[in-house]
Write a protein that holds these residues in place. Structure first.
Motif, PDB file in Angstrom:
ATOM      1  N   ALA A  33       0.815  -1.221   0.000  1.00  0.00           N
ATOM      2  CA  ALA A  33       0.000   0.000   0.000  1.00  0.00           C
ATOM      3  C   ALA A  33       0.848   1.270   0.000  1.00  0.00           C
ATOM      4  CB  ALA A  33      -0.961   0.008   1.185  1.00  0.00           C
ATOM      5  N   GLY A  34       1.887   1.319   0.814  1.00  0.00           N
ATOM      6  CA  GLY A  34       2.718   2.524   0.883  1.00  0.00           C
ATOM      7  C   GLY A  34       3.388   2.868  -0.435  1.00  0.00           C
ATOM      8  N   PRO A  35       4.125   1.914  -1.020  1.00  0.00           N
ATOM      9  CA  PRO A  35       4.760   2.208  -2.305  1.00  0.00           C
ATOM     10  C   PRO A  35       3.756   2.508  -3.414  1.00  0.00           C
ATOM     11  CG  PRO A  35       5.758   0.265  -1.312  1.00  0.00           C
ATOM     12  CD  PRO A  35       4.561   0.628  -0.474  1.00  0.00           C
ATOM     13  N   LEU A  36       2.625   1.793  -3.415  1.00  0.00           N
ATOM     14  CA  LEU A  36       1.621   2.038  -4.447  1.00  0.00           C
ATOM     15  C   LEU A  36       0.977   3.406  -4.282  1.00  0.00           C
ATOM     16  CD1 LEU A  36       0.065   1.097  -6.897  1.00  0.00           C
ATOM     17  CD2 LEU A  36      -1.467  -0.171  -5.367  1.00  0.00           C
ATOM     18  N   LEU A  37       0.705   3.799  -3.051  1.00  0.00           N
ATOM     19  CA  LEU A  37       0.136   5.128  -2.816  1.00  0.00           C
ATOM     20  C   LEU A  37       1.110   6.217  -3.264  1.00  0.00           C
ATOM     21  CD1 LEU A  37      -2.130   6.923  -1.782  1.00  0.00           C
ATOM     22  CD2 LEU A  37      -1.137   6.725   0.506  1.00  0.00           C
ATOM     23  N   GLY A  42       2.137  10.403  -7.115  1.00  0.00           N
ATOM     24  CA  GLY A  42       3.017  11.044  -8.091  1.00  0.00           C
ATOM     25  C   GLY A  42       2.384  11.139  -9.476  1.00  0.00           C
ATOM     26  N   MET A  43       1.575  10.139  -9.804  1.00  0.00           N
ATOM     27  CA  MET A  43       0.935  10.130 -11.123  1.00  0.00           C
ATOM     28  C   MET A  43      -0.197  11.150 -11.211  1.00  0.00           C
ATOM     29  SD  MET A  43       2.443   7.934 -13.088  1.00  0.00           S
ATOM     30  CE  MET A  43       1.248   7.615 -14.363  1.00  0.00           C
ATOM     31  N   VAL A  44      -1.052  11.201 -10.191  1.00  0.00           N
ATOM     32  CA  VAL A  44      -2.231  12.068 -10.276  1.00  0.00           C
ATOM     33  C   VAL A  44      -2.057  13.399  -9.558  1.00  0.00           C
ATOM     34  CG1 VAL A  44      -3.817  10.135 -10.602  1.00  0.00           C
ATOM     35  CG2 VAL A  44      -3.405  10.990  -8.297  1.00  0.00           C
ATOM     36  N   ARG A  45      -1.046  13.485  -8.691  1.00  0.00           N
ATOM     37  CA  ARG A  45      -0.739  14.702  -7.941  1.00  0.00           C
ATOM     38  C   ARG A  45      -1.941  15.248  -7.161  1.00  0.00           C
ATOM     39  NH1 ARG A  45       4.379  15.763  -8.880  1.00  0.00           N
ATOM     40  NH2 ARG A  45       5.282  15.289 -10.891  1.00  0.00           N
ATOM     41  N   ARG A  47      -3.664  13.787  -3.510  1.00  0.00           N
ATOM     42  CA  ARG A  47      -3.604  12.731  -2.498  1.00  0.00           C
ATOM     43  C   ARG A  47      -4.938  12.016  -2.330  1.00  0.00           C
ATOM     44  NH1 ARG A  47       0.724  10.347   0.138  1.00  0.00           N
ATOM     45  NH2 ARG A  47      -0.035   9.368   2.021  1.00  0.00           N
ATOM     46  N   SER A  48      -6.025  12.759  -2.319  1.00  0.00           N
ATOM     47  CA  SER A  48      -7.342  12.150  -2.159  1.00  0.00           C
ATOM     48  C   SER A  48      -7.662  11.212  -3.320  1.00  0.00           C
ATOM     49  CB  SER A  48      -8.408  13.240  -2.038  1.00  0.00           C
ATOM     50  OG  SER A  48      -9.677  12.665  -1.866  1.00  0.00           O
ATOM     51  N   ALA A  49      -7.386  11.655  -4.530  1.00  0.00           N
ATOM     52  CA  ALA A  49      -7.614  10.804  -5.703  1.00  0.00           C
ATOM     53  C   ALA A  49      -6.706   9.582  -5.663  1.00  0.00           C
ATOM     54  CB  ALA A  49      -7.382  11.597  -6.984  1.00  0.00           C
ATOM     55  N   ALA A  50      -5.467   9.762  -5.224  1.00  0.00           N
ATOM     56  CA  ALA A  50      -4.534   8.637  -5.117  1.00  0.00           C
ATOM     57  C   ALA A  50      -5.034   7.619  -4.098  1.00  0.00           C
ATOM     58  CB  ALA A  50      -3.141   9.137  -4.740  1.00  0.00           C
ATOM     59  N   GLU A  51      -5.574   8.086  -2.992  1.00  0.00           N
ATOM     60  CA  GLU A  51      -6.121   7.173  -1.983  1.00  0.00           C
ATOM     61  C   GLU A  51      -7.315   6.402  -2.531  1.00  0.00           C
ATOM     62  OE1 GLU A  51      -6.763   9.835   1.284  1.00  0.00           O
ATOM     63  OE2 GLU A  51      -4.670   9.692   1.944  1.00  0.00           O
ATOM     64  N   ASP A  52      -8.162   7.066  -3.311  1.00  0.00           N
ATOM     65  CA  ASP A  52      -9.298   6.384  -3.944  1.00  0.00           C
ATOM     66  C   ASP A  52      -8.807   5.325  -4.929  1.00  0.00           C
ATOM     67  OD1 ASP A  52     -11.084   7.940  -2.527  1.00  0.00           O
ATOM     68  OD2 ASP A  52     -11.517   9.300  -4.205  1.00  0.00           O
ATOM     69  N   LEU A  53      -7.813   5.674  -5.721  1.00  0.00           N
ATOM     70  CA  LEU A  53      -7.248   4.720  -6.675  1.00  0.00           C
ATOM     71  C   LEU A  53      -6.597   3.540  -5.963  1.00  0.00           C
ATOM     72  CD1 LEU A  53      -5.711   7.210  -9.243  1.00  0.00           C
ATOM     73  CD2 LEU A  53      -7.594   5.594  -9.669  1.00  0.00           C
ATOM     74  N   LEU A  54      -5.924   3.811  -4.855  1.00  0.00           N
ATOM     75  CA  LEU A  54      -5.316   2.743  -4.070  1.00  0.00           C
ATOM     76  C   LEU A  54      -6.384   1.773  -3.581  1.00  0.00           C
ATOM     77  CD1 LEU A  54      -2.890   1.472  -2.551  1.00  0.00           C
ATOM     78  CD2 LEU A  54      -3.477   2.993  -0.644  1.00  0.00           C
TER      79      LEU A  54
END
Length: 75
Positions: A33-37, A42-45, A47-54
């Motif tokens: 989870a940590g490395p993927l987040l 980094g891809m979407v810049r 954090r909230s969207a990255a957490e949803d994607l994770l």
């Protein structure tokens, strides 16, 4: 696995997850989870969207672990 590395191999995590072994998803989450987040953030810049994607990604892994073939790495 290297000396001093206590993490089980990816194939072992996948096997445990696929068998529904208690604690397997927690171990999988702790490892990836940590490395993927960080990657997703980094891809979407965003954090909230990255957490949803994770969350969506880990759910899909859990639902489709039976399709995992030991031909490559999760990363």
């Amino acid at each position: 696995m290297t000396d001093g590395d206590e993490s089980p191999p990816e194939a072992e995590l996948a096997r445990r997850l696929g068998c529904g072994e208690p604690g397997a998803f927690d171990d999988f989450f702790d490892r990836f989870a940590g490395p993927l987040l960080s990657y997703l953030d980094g891809m979407v810049r965003d954090r909230s969207a990255a957490e949803d994607l994770l969350q969506e990604t880990l759910l899909r892994v859990h639902q489709r672990i039976d399709r995992y073939r030991e031909q490559g790495a999760f990363r």
